[in-house]
Every structure is written in structure tokens, then in C-alpha cells.
Design an enzyme around this catalytic site. Structure first.
Site, mmCIF file in Angstrom:
data_model
loop_
_atom_site.group_PDB
_atom_site.id
_atom_site.type_symbol
_atom_site.label_atom_id
_atom_site.label_comp_id
_atom_site.label_asym_id
_atom_site.label_seq_id
_atom_site.Cartn_x
_atom_site.Cartn_y
_atom_site.Cartn_z
ATOM 1 N N THR A 62 22.952 -54.770 23.335
ATOM 2 C CA THR A 62 24.179 -54.954 22.563
ATOM 3 C C THR A 62 24.897 -53.619 22.367
ATOM 4 O O THR A 62 24.521 -52.614 22.991
ATOM 5 C CB THR A 62 23.866 -55.704 21.243
ATOM 6 O OG1 THR A 62 25.084 -56.020 20.596
ATOM 7 C CG2 THR A 62 22.978 -54.895 20.300
ATOM 8 N N LYS A 66 26.440 -51.932 26.422
ATOM 9 C CA LYS A 66 26.610 -52.979 27.443
ATOM 10 C C LYS A 66 27.160 -52.462 28.784
ATOM 11 O O LYS A 66 26.924 -53.072 29.818
ATOM 12 C CB LYS A 66 27.514 -54.090 26.912
ATOM 13 C CG LYS A 66 26.847 -54.941 25.858
ATOM 14 C CD LYS A 66 27.727 -56.104 25.449
ATOM 15 C CE LYS A 66 27.059 -56.884 24.332
ATOM 16 N NZ LYS A 66 27.836 -58.061 23.914
ATOM 17 N N ASN A 87 24.399 -57.899 29.145
ATOM 18 C CA ASN A 87 23.837 -58.102 27.806
ATOM 19 C C ASN A 87 22.389 -58.595 27.834
ATOM 20 O O ASN A 87 21.787 -58.800 26.789
ATOM 21 C CB ASN A 87 24.706 -59.036 26.952
ATOM 22 C CG ASN A 87 24.581 -60.479 27.360
ATOM 23 O OD1 ASN A 87 24.498 -60.778 28.556
ATOM 24 N ND2 ASN A 87 24.554 -61.385 26.419
ATOM 25 N N GLY A 126 42.293 -58.735 21.080
ATOM 26 C CA GLY A 126 41.286 -57.726 21.412
ATOM 27 C C GLY A 126 41.104 -57.640 22.916
ATOM 28 O O GLY A 126 41.459 -58.579 23.649
ATOM 29 N N GLY A 129 34.652 -55.458 25.183
ATOM 30 C CA GLY A 129 33.632 -56.129 25.985
ATOM 31 C C GLY A 129 33.599 -57.629 25.769
ATOM 32 O O GLY A 129 33.514 -58.406 26.730
ATOM 33 N N ASN A 150 46.239 -56.612 22.341
ATOM 34 C CA ASN A 150 45.304 -55.608 21.836
ATOM 35 C C ASN A 150 46.072 -54.427 21.259
ATOM 36 O O ASN A 150 47.161 -54.082 21.733
ATOM 37 C CB ASN A 150 44.386 -55.116 22.965
ATOM 38 C CG ASN A 150 43.259 -54.267 22.426
ATOM 39 O OD1 ASN A 150 42.572 -54.653 21.484
ATOM 40 N ND2 ASN A 150 43.066 -53.092 23.000
ATOM 41 N N THR A 152 45.482 -51.287 21.491
ATOM 42 C CA THR A 152 45.692 -50.247 22.507
ATOM 43 C C THR A 152 46.040 -50.931 23.827
ATOM 44 O O THR A 152 45.187 -51.581 24.442
ATOM 45 C CB THR A 152 44.404 -49.403 22.674
ATOM 46 O OG1 THR A 152 43.972 -48.990 21.376
ATOM 47 C CG2 THR A 152 44.625 -48.201 23.562
ATOM 48 N N LEU A 223 34.868 -64.512 16.984
ATOM 49 C CA LEU A 223 33.573 -64.096 17.546
ATOM 50 C C LEU A 223 32.711 -63.385 16.507
ATOM 51 O O LEU A 223 31.487 -63.351 16.610
ATOM 52 C CB LEU A 223 33.784 -63.164 18.747
ATOM 53 C CG LEU A 223 33.541 -63.814 20.111
ATOM 54 C CD1 LEU A 223 34.435 -65.013 20.306
ATOM 55 C CD2 LEU A 223 33.742 -62.827 21.232
ATOM 56 N N GLY A 246 31.382 -67.107 15.096
ATOM 57 C CA GLY A 246 30.687 -66.595 16.282
ATOM 58 C C GLY A 246 29.190 -66.861 16.363
ATOM 59 O O GLY A 246 28.559 -66.492 17.363
HETATM 60 P P1 NDP Z 1 34.415 -53.494 21.552
HETATM 61 O O1 NDP Z 1 34.126 -52.243 20.812
HETATM 62 O O2 NDP Z 1 34.197 -53.555 23.014
HETATM 63 O O3 NDP Z 1 35.948 -53.917 21.283
HETATM 64 C C1 NDP Z 1 36.484 -53.845 19.978
HETATM 65 C C2 NDP Z 1 37.888 -54.454 19.978
HETATM 66 O O4 NDP Z 1 38.340 -54.466 18.605
HETATM 67 C C3 NDP Z 1 38.920 -53.657 20.769
HETATM 68 O O5 NDP Z 1 39.850 -54.547 21.334
HETATM 69 C C4 NDP Z 1 39.581 -52.800 19.669
HETATM 70 O O6 NDP Z 1 40.898 -52.432 19.966
HETATM 71 C C5 NDP Z 1 39.608 -53.789 18.527
HETATM 72 N N1 NDP Z 1 39.721 -53.135 17.235
HETATM 73 C C6 NDP Z 1 38.787 -52.375 16.605
HETATM 74 N N2 NDP Z 1 39.276 -51.937 15.417
HETATM 75 C C7 NDP Z 1 40.538 -52.425 15.312
HETATM 76 C C8 NDP Z 1 41.556 -52.324 14.331
HETATM 77 N N3 NDP Z 1 41.387 -51.617 13.196
HETATM 78 N N4 NDP Z 1 42.729 -52.975 14.530
HETATM 79 C C9 NDP Z 1 42.916 -53.701 15.663
HETATM 80 N N5 NDP Z 1 41.989 -53.822 16.644
HETATM 81 C C10 NDP Z 1 40.820 -53.193 16.455
HETATM 82 O O7 NDP Z 1 33.556 -54.612 20.798
HETATM 83 P P2 NDP Z 1 33.099 -56.056 21.331
HETATM 84 O O8 NDP Z 1 34.219 -56.674 22.065
HETATM 85 O O9 NDP Z 1 31.795 -55.994 22.004
HETATM 86 O O10 NDP Z 1 32.844 -56.813 19.935
HETATM 87 C C11 NDP Z 1 33.914 -57.161 19.089
HETATM 88 C C12 NDP Z 1 33.432 -58.125 17.997
HETATM 89 O O11 NDP Z 1 32.898 -59.304 18.586
HETATM 90 C C13 NDP Z 1 32.307 -57.530 17.134
HETATM 91 O O12 NDP Z 1 32.539 -57.922 15.806
HETATM 92 C C14 NDP Z 1 31.054 -58.204 17.662
HETATM 93 O O13 NDP Z 1 30.062 -58.354 16.666
HETATM 94 C C15 NDP Z 1 31.595 -59.569 18.068
HETATM 95 N N6 NDP Z 1 30.783 -60.174 19.128
HETATM 96 C C16 NDP Z 1 30.240 -61.405 18.910
HETATM 97 C C17 NDP Z 1 29.474 -62.021 19.870
HETATM 98 C C18 NDP Z 1 28.899 -63.361 19.593
HETATM 99 O O14 NDP Z 1 27.968 -63.763 20.307
HETATM 100 N N7 NDP Z 1 29.419 -64.079 18.630
HETATM 101 C C19 NDP Z 1 29.210 -61.386 21.169
HETATM 102 C C20 NDP Z 1 29.836 -60.098 21.329
HETATM 103 C C21 NDP Z 1 30.588 -59.517 20.322
HETATM 104 P P3 NDP Z 1 41.262 -51.032 20.720
HETATM 105 O O15 NDP Z 1 41.098 -51.309 22.187
HETATM 106 O O16 NDP Z 1 42.649 -50.782 20.297
HETATM 107 O O17 NDP Z 1 40.283 -50.012 20.204
#
Ligand code: NDP
Length: 279
Positions: A62, A66, A87, A126, A129, A150, A152, A223, A246
């Protein structure tokens, strides 16, 4: 010697993986151990090499490993190659093979509530990953159109380029679309893949979208699984909009990993029940 599986990530303070897998060990009466291998990035290579031990069947991977983990594996399955993310790692007699079960976990969580992706229009919030896993699931499920927003933009662009074969179905949108009821009215499912709303995350009290202006027939899927009702889902609930958290995806991706590592059919009902989901 006892067979073992585990989870590699950092930090792992609140991981639910032991609960989910131990419920499966108990149901199937397996004398197995689930390890929490909390691993800082600088120790990742060593942690992965430890998996080659013959009593270890494999490990879940995790955040934040990943992507980087790919460097230390011997082989990847087809979807891990396509997603450039792993994963689950399976130890095949010392050869480490990387898999990705997140996308299928997402698909199965929708099947579980009888939600059909085919021909639906989705909005992914978003582009990290997990957004990639959601995108893969929607594409494989014949979704009609996928919009991505997203914070960014460069990361949304990367996500879309990752699936360039399907570029006619994936579109990047701007922030003003999220405030446009006309645009939102066409959306069948909104999926939060950002960490907004997550306990312990940078913004636990913020919803990624204003749920007062979205299509009332949409499905709101978060999620994030901690808390079970996030600010996004609480907004959906207030507006009588259908929602899903999620946790079931987490269980389904775990069940797929359990099968890959133990080669046994996972007792899915018990695994769901271990986190409070009745089937
Ligand atoms: P990543 O770190 O790969 O991506 C994070 C994302 O969140 C990016 O798009 C980032 O945007 C955005 N983000 C973070 N902070 C902010 C903010 N303040 N405002 C706006 N956008 C923001 O994480 P993951 O994709 O792996 O995980 C994301 C969530 O999904 C987590 O909470 C994780 O626990 C959950 N998850 C749940 C799973 C499940 O099985 N239910 C499986 C995998 C993940 P930017 O690109 O701009 O930084």
C-alpha cells in the site's frame, strides 16, 4: 513452518488488513500468520527481498510503495504493467510477481450492490494511484464516458495518457465544471479518489464536491473508508443521493490477493463481516 502473508506500507497504524485476512484464516482453519511490515521508503528493497523466504506466500502493498515496488520485482501481470502499479506481490518459489487487484476490487464492490457500469458516465475526482484503478475498472466495464478532475492538472494529464488507447472515452475537466449543475446533471456516478475527507489526512472535514448541486440520481462513491461516512457521503446522504464507501472495495481487493497468495477461495462473506458489512 507457518505460512505467512502481510502488508507493506508506511505508515500502517490503522490498517484493517489483519482483521480481514485473519477472519479468512479462522474460517478456513488455516494455521497462518498475517504480518504488518511497516516499511519506510529507504527500506523498501530489503522488505521486498525478505518476501523471497519460502514460508512467505506474498504481501499486500500500500501507500506510498505501489509504484516504486516495481523496481524490485521479477515479473508483473498484465494489469500491473498497464497500470504501472502493484498492490499484491506473490512469492512463486523465490520469484516475486506483482499484481494489481485494486481495479477488480472496485468492480466487485459495484457488482456487490448490483450497479452496472456499462454505458454510464462517471466523474473521477483525483488522479493518483487509486484513480488509475478506478479508470481501469470503468474502461473494462464498458463505461460510456469518464471525466477526470484533479487539483494538479499535470497529474490528470498523466492519468489520461496512461490510458491513451481509450482517449475518446476519457476527458479532463476544469474546476468550473464541478460548479456547473448542467454538466453535473449528466453524471451517473461520482467517485472520490482524493484523500479529502480521510481521517488523519490533510483535510478530513472537506468534501471534494458540493453535493447540493449534483444529479440526485447519481451514485456517490468515496474510496476513503475511514471514516465510513465521509463529508462527501454525508452530503450525499443529506440530499437523499445513493452512496457507497470504500470499505467493500478494500475487502474485495484483499480477497483477490488472498486467492493469489494462498491459492484458496476466499471466504468473502466472513471477510466482509469482519469489517461490519453484511452480505
Ligand atoms: P495518491 O497519493 O496516489 O493520490 C492522492 C490524490 O488526492 C491526488 O489526486 C491528489 O491530488 C489528491 N489530493 C490530495 N490532497 C488534496 C487536497 N488537499 N485537495 C485536492 N486534492 C487532493 O493516493 P491514492 O490514490 O492511492 O489514495 C487516495 C485515497 O483513496 C486514500 O484516502 C486511500 O486510502 C483511498 N484508497 C482506498 C482504497 C480502497 O480499497 N477503498 C484503495 C486505494 C486507495 P494532486 O495530484 O493535486 O496532489
Amino acid at each position: 513452518m507457518k505460512k505467512e502473508i502481510g502488508i507493506i506500507g508506511y505508515p500502517l497504524g490503522h490498517t484493517m488488513s489483519p482483521t480481514i485476512h485473519e477472519s479468512a484464516f479462522n474460517k478456513l482453519e488455516l494455521d497462518m500468520k498475517f504480518n504488518i511490515w511497516e516499511t519506510k521508503p529507504e527500506n523498501l528493497e530489503q522488505a521486498i527481498n525478505n518476501l523471497r523466504n519460502n514460508n512467505i506466500l506474498g504481501s499486500c502493498v500500500t501507500l506510498p510503495h505501489k509504484f516504486k515496488v516495481i523496481n524490485f520485482l521479477d515479473e508483473l501481470d498484465e494489469t500491473a504493467v498497464e497500470m504501472k502499479a502493484v498492490n499484491w506481490i506473490v512469492n512463486n518459489d523465490g520469484k516475486l510477481v506483482g499484481h494489481n487487484t485494486d481495479w477488480e476490487g472496485f468492480t466487485k464492490s459495484l457488482d456487490f450492490i448490483n450497479y452496472n457500469i456499462q454505458n454510464k458516465i462517471s466523474l473521477i475526482l483525483g488522479a493518483g494511484g487509486s484513480a488509475k484503478a478506478v479508470c481501469m475498472s470503468l474502461l473494462k466495464g464498458d463505461a460510456k464516458k469518464i471525466y477526470v478532475y484533479n487539483r494538479t492538472k499535470a497529474n490528470s494529464t498523466n492519468l489520461v495518457e496512461n490510458f491513451s488507447k481509450h482517449k475518446s472515452r476519457i476527458h479532463i475537466i476544469e474546476k468550473n465544471n464541478l460548479e456547473d449543475p448542467k454538466f453535473l446533471n449528466d453524471i451517473d456516478m461520482i467517485i472520490n479518489t482524493t484523500s479529502l475527507g480521510m481521517t488523519g489526512g490533510p483535510n478530513p472535514s472537506i468534501s471534494p464536491i458540493n453535493t447540493d448541486i449534483i444529479n440526485k440520481n447519481a451514485l456517490c462513491y468515496d474510496l476513503v473508508y475511514s471514516p465510513s461516512i465521509t463529508p462527501f457521503l454525508s452530503g450525499a446522504k443529506k440530499n437523499n443521493i445513493k452512496y457507497l464507501g470504500g470499505l467493500s472495495m478494500l475487502v474485495f481487493q484483499a480477497a483477490l490477493g488472498f486467492k493469489l497468495t494462498t491459492k484458496l477461495d476466499p471466504p468473502i462473506e466472513n471477510m466482509l463481516k469482519s469489517v461490519g458489512i453484511e452480505s
